[in-house]
Design a protein around this motif. Structure first.
Motif, PDB file in Angstrom:
ATOM      1  N   TYR A 196      63.073 -16.120  50.469  1.00  0.00           N
ATOM      2  CA  TYR A 196      64.108 -15.771  51.443  1.00  0.00           C
ATOM      3  C   TYR A 196      63.528 -14.882  52.547  1.00  0.00           C
ATOM      4  O   TYR A 196      63.836 -15.062  53.733  1.00  0.00           O
ATOM      5  CB  TYR A 196      65.261 -15.069  50.737  1.00  0.00           C
ATOM      6  N   ASP A 229      60.058 -17.193  42.924  1.00  0.00           N
ATOM      7  CA  ASP A 229      60.408 -15.925  43.565  1.00  0.00           C
ATOM      8  C   ASP A 229      61.351 -16.201  44.732  1.00  0.00           C
ATOM      9  O   ASP A 229      60.952 -16.110  45.901  1.00  0.00           O
ATOM     10  CB  ASP A 229      59.134 -15.215  44.043  1.00  0.00           C
ATOM     11  N   PRO A 230      62.609 -16.512  44.447  1.00  0.00           N
ATOM     12  CA  PRO A 230      63.558 -16.860  45.510  1.00  0.00           C
ATOM     13  C   PRO A 230      63.714 -15.757  46.563  1.00  0.00           C
ATOM     14  O   PRO A 230      63.846 -16.053  47.753  1.00  0.00           O
ATOM     15  CB  PRO A 230      64.867 -17.098  44.752  1.00  0.00           C
ATOM     16  N   GLU A 231      63.698 -14.511  46.118  1.00  0.00           N
ATOM     17  CA  GLU A 231      63.871 -13.418  47.078  1.00  0.00           C
ATOM     18  C   GLU A 231      62.691 -13.356  48.043  1.00  0.00           C
ATOM     19  O   GLU A 231      62.861 -13.109  49.236  1.00  0.00           O
ATOM     20  CB  GLU A 231      64.016 -12.082  46.340  1.00  0.00           C
ATOM     21  N   THR A 238      69.053 -17.874  46.480  1.00  0.00           N
ATOM     22  CA  THR A 238      69.401 -16.495  46.162  1.00  0.00           C
ATOM     23  C   THR A 238      70.915 -16.299  46.107  1.00  0.00           C
ATOM     24  O   THR A 238      71.398 -15.159  46.108  1.00  0.00           O
ATOM     25  CB  THR A 238      68.804 -15.531  47.204  1.00  0.00           C
ATOM     26  N   GLN A 239      71.658 -17.402  46.068  1.00  0.00           N
ATOM     27  CA  GLN A 239      73.117 -17.402  45.912  1.00  0.00           C
ATOM     28  C   GLN A 239      73.840 -16.751  47.089  1.00  0.00           C
ATOM     29  O   GLN A 239      74.952 -16.249  46.954  1.00  0.00           O
ATOM     30  CB  GLN A 239      73.525 -16.728  44.607  1.00  0.00           C
ATOM     31  N   LYS A 240      73.213 -16.796  48.249  1.00  0.00           N
ATOM     32  CA  LYS A 240      73.874 -16.347  49.477  1.00  0.00           C
ATOM     33  C   LYS A 240      74.518 -17.577  50.107  1.00  0.00           C
ATOM     34  O   LYS A 240      74.042 -18.131  51.101  1.00  0.00           O
ATOM     35  CB  LYS A 240      72.854 -15.697  50.420  1.00  0.00           C
TER      36      LYS A 240
END
Length: 300
Positions: free
Chosen positions: A50, A45-47, A77-79
Motif C-alpha cells: 500500500y 506485506d499488504p501494508e 488492506t481492507q480500505k
C-alpha cells in the motif's frame, strides 16, 4: 520509500510499460519500480505494498494501471472505500469491465451486500470473460451469506462451472466456496465431499481446503516443537545400579567359611562336577532410572 537495487522496473507487464510511455523517461522508471514493489509485497506485506502504491499514485495519478494497482493495494488492506474509488477511476480511464467483480466485493466490505447483488445482475457481467463471471458468482454468493440467505448462496454457486470436471484457475475457489456454504447449513457429508474436490483442484495451495477437511475428519495437528526446541538436543542419562555387575567385571567374592571339617567326600565331588558343568551367569546391568534432559543452544 526504499527500493532494492535489483528492481529495475522492467519486470512489469508490457501493457503497463506501454501506458507509462506517456510519462517522461525518468518518471516512468520511478513509477514502474514502485509498481514492481506493489506486486512483490501485496500478498505477504499488504501494508508495505500500500505504501509503494501511494508513491506511484502521487507520481502518476492519470495512468490507469497506477490507479488499478492502488486499488488492489487498498483492497488488500481492507480500505474498501479507497479501493472502490481507485477501481472506478481506472474503469473510467479504460472503459473495460474486468474490475466489476472486485468493485462489487468492495461494496460487500462496506456493508452493502444488496448493492453487490445489484451489480451481479447488471449488464456489465455479460461482458466479463469466464473467469470474471465465476468471480462475480462468488461475490454474489458471499453477499447472500452476508444477508443470512444461506440456501440462496448454495443455489447461486450451483453452475456448469461447478459441475465440470475440467480444472481451471478458479475451480478450487469455486468448489471451496460451495463446500463452505454447505457446511454453513449443516450438510457436513456433502461439504466433506466438496472440500476433497477442492483439494484435487488446488494445485497452488490457494485455499485451506486440506485443513478444513482434516477438521471435519477430526484430525488435529499439533506442533511437536517450537522454534527454541528446534535448536535443542535431547540427552538421555542412564543411571546404573552400582550393586550390579557386568560379565566383564565379575563380582569378587570370598570363599565361604567351612563350618565343619566333616564333609562327605561324595558331596564335595558332586559340587565340583556341578561347578565345571555350569557356565558362569552373566549379570546384566540393571537400569533403575532414565532422565530426559534438554540442553539448549544459547548464545553467551
Amino acid at each position: 520509500m526504499p527500493i532494492p537495487e535489483d528492481v529495475t522496473g522492467d519486470e512489469i507487464d508490457k501493457d503497463v510499460r506501454q501506458e507509462l510511455q506517456s510519462l517522461p523517461k525518468t518518471l516512468a522508471e520511478d513509477v514502474a519500480r514502485n509498481l514492481v514493489m506493489v506486486a512483490r509485497l501485496i500478498d505477504e506485506d499488504p501494508e508495505g505494498a500500500y505504501g509503494y502504491s501511494r508513491v506511484a499514485l502521487r507520481l502518476a495519478s492519470r495512468v490507469a494501471a497506477v490507479r488499478e494497482a492502488a486499488g488492489f493495494a487498498a483492497y488488500a488492506t481492507q480500505k474498501y472505500s479507497e479501493a472502490l474509488a481507485e477501481f472506478r477511476a481506472a474503469r473510467r480511464m479504460t472503459g473495460n469491465t474486468e474490475l466489476w467483480p472486485v468493485m462489487a466485493d468492495c461494496e460487500r466490505g462496506l456493508g452493502r451486500p444488496e448493492k453487490a447483488l445489484d451489480m451481479a445482475g447488471a449488464p456489465e457481467v455479460q461482458k466479463l470473460d469466464k473467469a470474471g463471471q465465476v468471480e462475480m458468482r462468488l461475490v454474489a454468493a458471499g453477499a447472500r451469506r452476508d444477508m443470512d440467505q444461506l440456501d440462496a448462496a448454495i443455489v447461486t454457486l450451483q453452475s456448469a462451472e461447478l459441475a465440470s470436471n475440467s480444472i481451471q484457475p478458479w475451480t478450487a475457489r469455486l468448489r471451496y466456496a460451495y463446500a463452505d456454504a454447505l457446511l454453513a447449513v449443516g450438510r457436513e457429508g456433502e461439504a466433506r465431499e466438496w472440500f476433497a474436490k477442492a483439494i484435487e483442484a488446488d494445485r497452488d495451495g490457494s485455499t485451506d481446503a486440506s485443513d478444513r477437511l482434516a477438521e471435519l475428519d477430526g484430525v488435529e495437528f499439533v506442533d511437536a516443537m517450537d522454534e527454541d526446541d528446534a535448536e535443542s538436543e535431547t540427552v538421555v542419562t542412564v543411571v546404573v545400579d552400582e550393586d550390579t555387575t557386568t560379565h566383564d567385571e565379575p563380582e569378587a567374592t570370598e570363599p565361604e567359611a567351612v563350618e565343619s571339617e566333616a564333609v562327605e567326600p561324595e558331596a564335595v565331588e558332586s559340587e565340583a562336577v556341578e561347578s565345571e558343568a555350569t557356565e558362569p551367569e552373566t549379570v546384566e546391568p540393571k537400569i533403575v532410572e532414565i532422565k530426559d534432559t534438554t540442553e539448549r543452544n544459547t548464545e553467551d
